[in-house]
Design an enzyme around this catalytic site. Structure first.
Site, PDB file in Angstrom:
ATOM      1  N   HIS A  26      -3.307   6.972   3.352  1.00 20.30           N
ATOM      2  CA  HIS A  26      -3.725   5.732   2.690  1.00 20.30           C
ATOM      3  C   HIS A  26      -5.128   5.382   3.187  1.00 20.30           C
ATOM      4  CE1 HIS A  26      -4.085   1.734   1.325  1.00 20.30           C
ATOM      5  NE2 HIS A  26      -3.793   1.160   2.474  1.00 20.30           N
ATOM      6  N   CYS A  81       0.818  -1.230   0.000  1.00 20.61           N
ATOM      7  CA  CYS A  81       0.000   0.000   0.000  1.00 20.61           C
ATOM      8  C   CYS A  81       0.846   1.272   0.000  1.00 20.61           C
ATOM      9  CB  CYS A  81      -0.924   0.001   1.207  1.00 20.61           C
ATOM     10  SG  CYS A  81      -1.989  -1.440   1.258  1.00 20.61           S
ATOM     11  N   ASN A 126     -10.193  -0.028   0.003  1.00 23.13           N
ATOM     12  CA  ASN A 126      -8.738   0.030   0.102  1.00 23.13           C
ATOM     13  C   ASN A 126      -8.148  -0.375  -1.246  1.00 23.13           C
ATOM     14  OD1 ASN A 126      -6.027  -0.415   0.543  1.00 23.13           O
ATOM     15  ND2 ASN A 126      -6.304  -1.547   2.456  1.00 23.13           N
TER      16      ASN A 126
HETATM   17  N1  ACO Z   1     -18.924  -9.292   8.067  1.00 27.80           N
HETATM   18  C1  ACO Z   1     -19.434  -9.697   9.254  1.00 27.80           C
HETATM   19  N2  ACO Z   1     -18.668 -10.179  10.248  1.00 27.80           N
HETATM   20  C2  ACO Z   1     -17.347 -10.273  10.035  1.00 27.80           C
HETATM   21  C3  ACO Z   1     -16.761  -9.898   8.816  1.00 27.80           C
HETATM   22  C4  ACO Z   1     -17.601  -9.393   7.796  1.00 27.80           C
HETATM   23  N3  ACO Z   1     -17.143  -8.982   6.606  1.00 27.80           N
HETATM   24  N4  ACO Z   1     -15.428 -10.099   8.896  1.00 27.80           N
HETATM   25  C5  ACO Z   1     -15.192 -10.586  10.123  1.00 27.80           C
HETATM   26  N5  ACO Z   1     -16.346 -10.709  10.811  1.00 27.80           N
HETATM   27  C6  ACO Z   1     -16.555 -11.177  12.160  1.00 27.80           C
HETATM   28  C7  ACO Z   1     -15.426 -12.047  12.669  1.00 27.80           C
HETATM   29  O1  ACO Z   1     -15.600 -13.388  12.255  1.00 27.80           O
HETATM   30  C8  ACO Z   1     -15.571 -11.890  14.164  1.00 27.80           C
HETATM   31  O2  ACO Z   1     -16.618 -12.728  14.603  1.00 27.80           O
HETATM   32  P1  ACO Z   1     -16.555 -13.470  16.028  1.00 27.80           P
HETATM   33  O3  ACO Z   1     -16.485 -12.368  17.053  1.00 27.80           O
HETATM   34  O4  ACO Z   1     -17.807 -14.249  16.067  1.00 27.80           O
HETATM   35  O5  ACO Z   1     -15.297 -14.297  15.977  1.00 27.80           O
HETATM   36  C9  ACO Z   1     -16.063 -10.446  14.337  1.00 27.80           C
HETATM   37  O6  ACO Z   1     -16.563 -10.045  13.041  1.00 27.80           O
HETATM   38  C10 ACO Z   1     -14.981  -9.496  14.749  1.00 27.80           C
HETATM   39  O7  ACO Z   1     -13.827  -9.737  13.954  1.00 27.80           O
HETATM   40  P2  ACO Z   1     -12.538  -8.873  14.109  1.00 27.80           P
HETATM   41  O8  ACO Z   1     -11.530  -9.347  13.111  1.00 27.80           O
HETATM   42  O9  ACO Z   1     -12.132  -8.819  15.543  1.00 27.80           O
HETATM   43  O10 ACO Z   1     -13.110  -7.446  13.670  1.00 27.80           O
HETATM   44  P3  ACO Z   1     -12.406  -6.062  13.749  1.00 27.80           P
HETATM   45  O11 ACO Z   1     -13.207  -5.125  14.544  1.00 27.80           O
HETATM   46  O12 ACO Z   1     -10.952  -6.184  14.076  1.00 27.80           O
HETATM   47  O13 ACO Z   1     -12.499  -5.581  12.255  1.00 27.80           O
HETATM   48  C11 ACO Z   1     -11.063  -5.391  10.333  1.00 27.80           C
HETATM   49  C12 ACO Z   1     -11.867  -6.333  11.237  1.00 27.80           C
HETATM   50  C13 ACO Z   1     -12.037  -4.430   9.666  1.00 27.80           C
HETATM   51  C14 ACO Z   1     -10.351  -6.213   9.276  1.00 27.80           C
HETATM   52  C15 ACO Z   1     -10.064  -4.615  11.221  1.00 27.80           C
HETATM   53  O14 ACO Z   1      -9.300  -5.494  11.990  1.00 27.80           O
HETATM   54  C16 ACO Z   1      -9.150  -3.786  10.409  1.00 27.80           C
HETATM   55  O15 ACO Z   1      -9.569  -2.822   9.820  1.00 27.80           O
HETATM   56  N6  ACO Z   1      -7.858  -4.114  10.381  1.00 27.80           N
HETATM   57  C17 ACO Z   1      -6.922  -3.411   9.548  1.00 27.80           C
HETATM   58  C18 ACO Z   1      -6.652  -4.263   8.380  1.00 27.80           C
HETATM   59  C19 ACO Z   1      -6.553  -3.494   7.116  1.00 27.80           C
HETATM   60  O16 ACO Z   1      -6.929  -2.359   6.958  1.00 27.80           O
HETATM   61  N7  ACO Z   1      -6.015  -4.196   6.169  1.00 27.80           N
HETATM   62  C20 ACO Z   1      -5.904  -3.680   4.892  1.00 27.80           C
HETATM   63  C21 ACO Z   1      -4.573  -3.930   4.345  1.00 27.80           C
HETATM   64  S1  ACO Z   1      -3.365  -3.176   5.328  1.00 27.80           S
HETATM   65  C22 ACO Z   1      -3.376  -1.660   4.914  1.00 27.80           C
HETATM   66  O17 ACO Z   1      -3.844  -1.275   3.888  1.00 27.80           O
HETATM   67  C23 ACO Z   1      -2.823  -0.789   5.894  1.00 27.80           C
END
Ligand code: ACO
Length: 322
Positions: free
Chosen positions: A249, A113, A279
């Site tokens: 970003h 990214c 993203n």
């Molecule tokens: N829809 C519904 N539920 C979902 C989804 C979805 N799309 N995806 C995950 N869940 C569920 C999980 O299974 C979990 O369920 P559980 O509690 O029953 O186990 C629950 O939601 C919570 O999951 P988490 O992974 O803890 O959710 P979180 O609040 O951390 O959000 C996310 C996830 C959005 C990916 C977050 O961690 C994040 O934004 N991380 C940064 C990653 C990122 O931006 N990556 C992009 C590439 S890196 C970059 O560009 C910088």
């Protein structure tokens, strides 16, 4: 002293738009979950036959038109991308040929990214060395082709696009400073497990997917983006109150909000496109820049901080006057 200045920008987004409602029909998710956790409402997805160089050519043409330059003027091409059309030849040479640009250095930088920030910083160094008079710098991705569309934890995040900038020499900044960094110890938190020299022959079409520990990526991203922004301002002797715009970003709305908070910057000074683009990896910063230049928010002379963070991890920032 020679400085580099952005003379014109452009972007291209594939025609197909995928909304959160579309994703609800594909995986077990909801518009509400995606909006509250990521801020994304829709994203553009490349067609089956559409490649990253297709997007680059259109974004580059828009940037060249905005800058009032032609293919004859361009003497350096640097593209940040993780999704080149082919393993070789380099995507920048494909773009060069299709735009009719004369022989010149043309190469890509793979920094996930952070690709566009690395590319723009590299072009700036060529400019300062007196080795370019007109650089075409692009950030472009078709990340949708790496996404496992059955994996709800990643497929809701990403989109495709390309953003481009024409950079020319100037007597005054322009680019004030750039800071690049990387720390390979974080590979396991975000990666794609197949490459030219690893498991390519074993993988069938669609066998591989982006592997990500979202929570941990989130924490390191916020800390690192806050630190690099603070370091950039401090080393440049600039107070955050002097900044007109932060162009981060567009990974995720919550990462952007947390970074702005760490910096003590109001969200009114932050350019946001994550809701419309998702993203788009290396394309996100140049596309956000182009959106805000074209809608008139970013004006000539204003002070901008561009920053990004991505797989590796890699990170970088650029402080510049538009
Ligand atoms: N829809 C519904 N539920 C979902 C989804 C979805 N799309 N995806 C995950 N869940 C569920 C999980 O299974 C979990 O369920 P559980 O509690 O029953 O186990 C629950 O939601 C919570 O999951 P988490 O992974 O803890 O959710 P979180 O609040 O951390 O959000 C996310 C996830 C959005 C990916 C977050 O961690 C994040 O934004 N991380 C940064 C990653 C990122 O931006 N990556 C992009 C590439 S890196 C970059 O560009 C910088």
């Amino acid at each position: 002293m020679i400085y580099s200045r952005i003379e014109g920008t452009g972007r291209y987004l594939p025609e197909r738009i995928m909304t959160n409602a579309d994703l609800e029909k594909m995986v077990d998710t909801s518009d509400e979950w995606i909006r509250t956790r990521t801020g994304v409402e829709r994203r553009h997805i490349a067609g089956d036959d559409e490649t990253t160089s297709d997007l680059c050519v259109k974004a580059a043409q828009a940037a060249m038109d905005a800058a009032g330059v032609t293919a004859d003027d361009v003497d350096l091409i640097v593209i940040g991308t993780t999704t080149p059309d082919l393993i070789f030849p380099n995507i920048a040479t494909l773009v060069q040929h299709r735009l009719g640009i004369k022989p010149c250095p043309a190469f890509s930088i793979e920094a996930a990214c952070t690709g566009f920030i690395y590319a723009l910083s590299t072009a700036d160094k060529f400019m300062k060395a007196g080795e370019t008079e007109c650089a075409l710098v692009i950030g472009a991705e078709v990340i949708s082709k790496l996404v496992d569309w059955t994996d709800r934890s990643t497929c809701v995040l990403f989109g495709d696009g390309a953003g481009a900038a024409i950079v020319k020499p100037a007597d005054e900044p322009g680019i004030v400073s750039s800071h690049l960094g990387a720390d390979g110890q974080y590979k396991e938190l975000l990666y794609y497990p197949v490459g030219a020299s690893k498991d390519l022959a074993k993988a069938g079409v669609g066998d591989s997917k982006i592997l990500m520990k979202g929570n941990e990526v989130f924490k390191v991203a916020v800390k690192t983006l806050g630190n690099v922004a603070a370091q950039t301002l401090e080393e440049s002797g600039i107070d955050k109150s002097e900044l007109d715009w932060l162009i981060p970003h567009q990974a995720n709305m919550r990462i952007i909000q947390a970074t702005a908070k760490r910096l003590g910057l109001s969200m009114e000074k932050v350019i946001l496109t994550v809701q419309d683009h998702g993203n788009t990896s290396a394309a996100s910063v140049p596309m956000a820049l182009d959106v805000a230049i074209r809608d008139g928010r970013i004006k000539r002379g204003q002070l901008l901080l561009l920053e990004a963070f991505g797989g590796g991890f890699t990170w970088g920032s650029i402080l510049m006057r538009y």
